[in-house]
Motif scaffolding. Structure first.
Motif, PDB file in Angstrom:
ATOM      1  N   GLY A 137       0.815  -1.215   0.000  1.00 36.34           N
ATOM      2  CA  GLY A 137       0.000   0.000   0.000  1.00 36.34           C
ATOM      3  C   GLY A 137       0.851   1.267   0.000  1.00 36.34           C
ATOM      4  O   GLY A 137       2.026   1.251   0.367  1.00 36.34           O
ATOM      5  N   HIS A 138       0.227   2.360  -0.481  1.00 35.03           N
ATOM      6  CA  HIS A 138       0.849   3.692  -0.425  1.00 35.03           C
ATOM      7  C   HIS A 138       2.167   3.750  -1.216  1.00 35.03           C
ATOM      8  O   HIS A 138       2.287   3.074  -2.214  1.00 35.03           O
ATOM      9  N   GLY A 139       3.162   4.516  -0.756  1.00 36.63           N
ATOM     10  CA  GLY A 139       4.431   4.643  -1.481  1.00 36.63           C
ATOM     11  C   GLY A 139       4.660   6.061  -1.968  1.00 36.63           C
ATOM     12  O   GLY A 139       3.709   6.827  -2.161  1.00 36.63           O
ATOM     13  N   LYS A 151       7.393   4.173   8.770  1.00 33.39           N
ATOM     14  CA  LYS A 151       6.213   4.586   8.012  1.00 33.39           C
ATOM     15  C   LYS A 151       5.574   3.347   7.391  1.00 33.39           C
ATOM     16  O   LYS A 151       6.265   2.400   7.013  1.00 33.39           O
ATOM     17  N   GLU A 152       4.250   3.414   7.237  1.00 35.18           N
ATOM     18  CA  GLU A 152       3.527   2.279   6.659  1.00 35.18           C
ATOM     19  C   GLU A 152       4.090   1.885   5.295  1.00 35.18           C
ATOM     20  O   GLU A 152       4.294   0.705   5.012  1.00 35.18           O
ATOM     21  N   LYS A 153       4.355   2.896   4.426  1.00 36.11           N
ATOM     22  CA  LYS A 153       4.808   2.582   3.059  1.00 36.11           C
ATOM     23  C   LYS A 153       6.096   1.765   3.061  1.00 36.11           C
ATOM     24  O   LYS A 153       6.296   0.910   2.194  1.00 36.11           O
ATOM     25  N   ILE A 217      -1.234  -5.163   1.006  1.00 38.11           N
ATOM     26  CA  ILE A 217      -0.651  -5.193   2.351  1.00 38.11           C
ATOM     27  C   ILE A 217      -0.612  -3.778   2.936  1.00 38.11           C
ATOM     28  O   ILE A 217      -0.079  -2.853   2.313  1.00 38.11           O
ATOM     29  N   HIS A 218      -1.170  -3.633   4.111  1.00 37.96           N
ATOM     30  CA  HIS A 218      -1.222  -2.331   4.785  1.00 37.96           C
ATOM     31  C   HIS A 218      -0.882  -2.477   6.261  1.00 37.96           C
ATOM     32  O   HIS A 218      -0.750  -3.583   6.780  1.00 37.96           O
ATOM     33  N   ALA A 219      -0.743  -1.314   6.925  1.00 38.02           N
ATOM     34  CA  ALA A 219      -0.676  -1.287   8.391  1.00 38.02           C
ATOM     35  C   ALA A 219      -1.598  -0.154   8.824  1.00 38.02           C
ATOM     36  O   ALA A 219      -1.746   0.839   8.114  1.00 38.02           O
ATOM     37  N   ASN A 220      -2.196  -0.312   9.957  1.00 39.05           N
ATOM     38  CA  ASN A 220      -3.281   0.574  10.361  1.00 39.05           C
ATOM     39  C   ASN A 220      -2.826   1.691  11.300  1.00 39.05           C
ATOM     40  O   ASN A 220      -1.718   1.653  11.843  1.00 39.05           O
TER      41      ASN A 220
END
Ligand SMILES: [Zn+2]
Length: 368
Positions: A137-139, A151-153, A217-220
């Motif tokens: 996810g993200h980036g 960071k989540e990304k 795939i993510h993190a919350n």
């Protein structure tokens, strides 16, 4: 009584891998009406002011998704074409004007209503490699959630790469990543784009690669730091096809979860190369998410399992898809677990185990 003006001159069926096309050749454009019925599944096409020529038989054996076609004068004013289908289908109907070389045509396209489910099952039971898209996810400009240390990304890229590597060691699976560095995927390789077009581009990348399963795939994060644990999201197929406005769904009863079934496939030999349209299966995204969460539960804390939400990446009917929130970066304990490479590997392994369990059980269902 006035004789019907338009003649139904010919009917042609073209069965492709995932789609079946029926073309009705007509002497003129005609007003038509469609209705759909179940038991058996059928699409009824009423052609107003039409008659059939002698070339058209009253009953024709079908091909692809079509079982049989029956043509009869329903009332003096209309000709009725009943297309009996092997399963509940999505349909699209287009009236094409006559050109110098060709007659007017009514083109009826059919595809399986649960296409993503059908494709992932066909891939699971066939001998060919299952292509799995792994989506960190993200980036780039979009960091996603931010913890104290990571960071989540960046985190989800690490987990995704581990998952892709594991998938690629499996003899019957291949992984593709929607991004493999700190970039934000955009259409036409553009440097920047909005959230929505990035999410759609990720699906396009997967589709172009022939993926039948999409794992995001993510993190919350949450303002209450006490909230922790993993979650997995997936949608039932009925929530997916509504998003595709070009196709309409044949009338169907709300179906409960049931076994995977194959059409026209009886021997074990044939099972190795079934096409998606020979599979009856639905809600496979939910099935896959169940299996993954069962395995994730063994390695990390799970907050809530199998949830439904209208995330764009879950809405594609082209493939099965799940979105995994690997835990909360806003929770200090969760973050500590997530930044440890050993746990990143464990999470990746659990996801793969879940997918393998799903493919194994799918094969068992049809070979029994
Ligand atoms: Zn996220």
């Amino acid at each position: 009584m006035v004789a019907a003006q338009t003649a139904l001159k010919d009917m042609r069926i073209n069965a492709e891998k995932d789609k079946t096309r029926l073309v009705l050749d007509l002497s003129n454009e005609v007003r038509y009406k469609i209705l759909t019925l179940n038991n058996p599944n059928r699409l009824v096409v009423d052609l107003y002011g039409a008659r059939k020529t002698n070339k058209i038989k009253s009953s024709t054996k079908g091909n692809g998704l079509i079982d049989t076609i029956r043509v009869a004068k329903n009332t003096p004013a209309k000709l009725r074409v009943v297309i009996e289908t092997k399963q509940v289908v999505l349909y699209k109907v287009n009236m094409l004007k006559a050109s110098q070389k060709r007659d007017s045509r009514l083109v009826i396209d059919l595809k399986g209503m649960y296409e993503g489910s059908q494709k992932v099952v066909a891939s699971a039971i066939n001998n060919s490699k299952m292509i799995i898209a792994v989506d960190p996810g993200h980036g780039g400009k979009d960091p996603g959630a931010t913890g104290k240390k990571i960071k989540e990304k960046d985190l989800v890229l690490k987990i995704s790469k581990r998952l892709a590597n594991l998938i690629n060691t499996e003899p019957d699976m291949t992984a593709i990543l929607t991004r493999n560095d700190d970039s934000f995927p955009c259409p036409n390789n553009n440097r920047s784009c909005g959230q929505k077009s990035s999410l759609n581009e990720r699906l396009e990348i997967a589709k172009r690669a022939g993926a039948v399963l999409f794992i995001s795939i993510h993190a919350n994060s949450f303002r209450d730091q006490r909230i922790r644990g993993a979650e997995i999201y997936a949608l039932p197929d009925s929530a997916k096809f509504k998003k595709d406005e070009h196709w309409k769904a044949m009338y169907h009863n709300k179906q409960s979860k049931s076994r995977i079934k194959l059409i026209n496939v009886t021997s074990g030999k044939q099972i190795k190369n079934v096409t998606a349209s020979e599979v009856i299966a639905f809600d496979q995204s939910l099935q896959i998410s169940d299996k993954i969460i069962q395995e994730l539960r063994k390695v990390i804390r799970v907050r809530k399992s199998s949830r439904q939400a209208a995330f764009i990446v879950l809405g594609s009917n082209d493939m099965a898809s799940v979105l995994i929130e690997t835990s909360y970066l806003t929770n200090p304990e969760d973050e500590k677990i997530l930044i440890n490479p050993i746990n990143q590997q464990k999470i990746a392994e659990a996801i793969l185990k879940g997918v393998k369990k799903y493919t194994r059980e799918s094969r068992q269902q049809v070979t029994k």
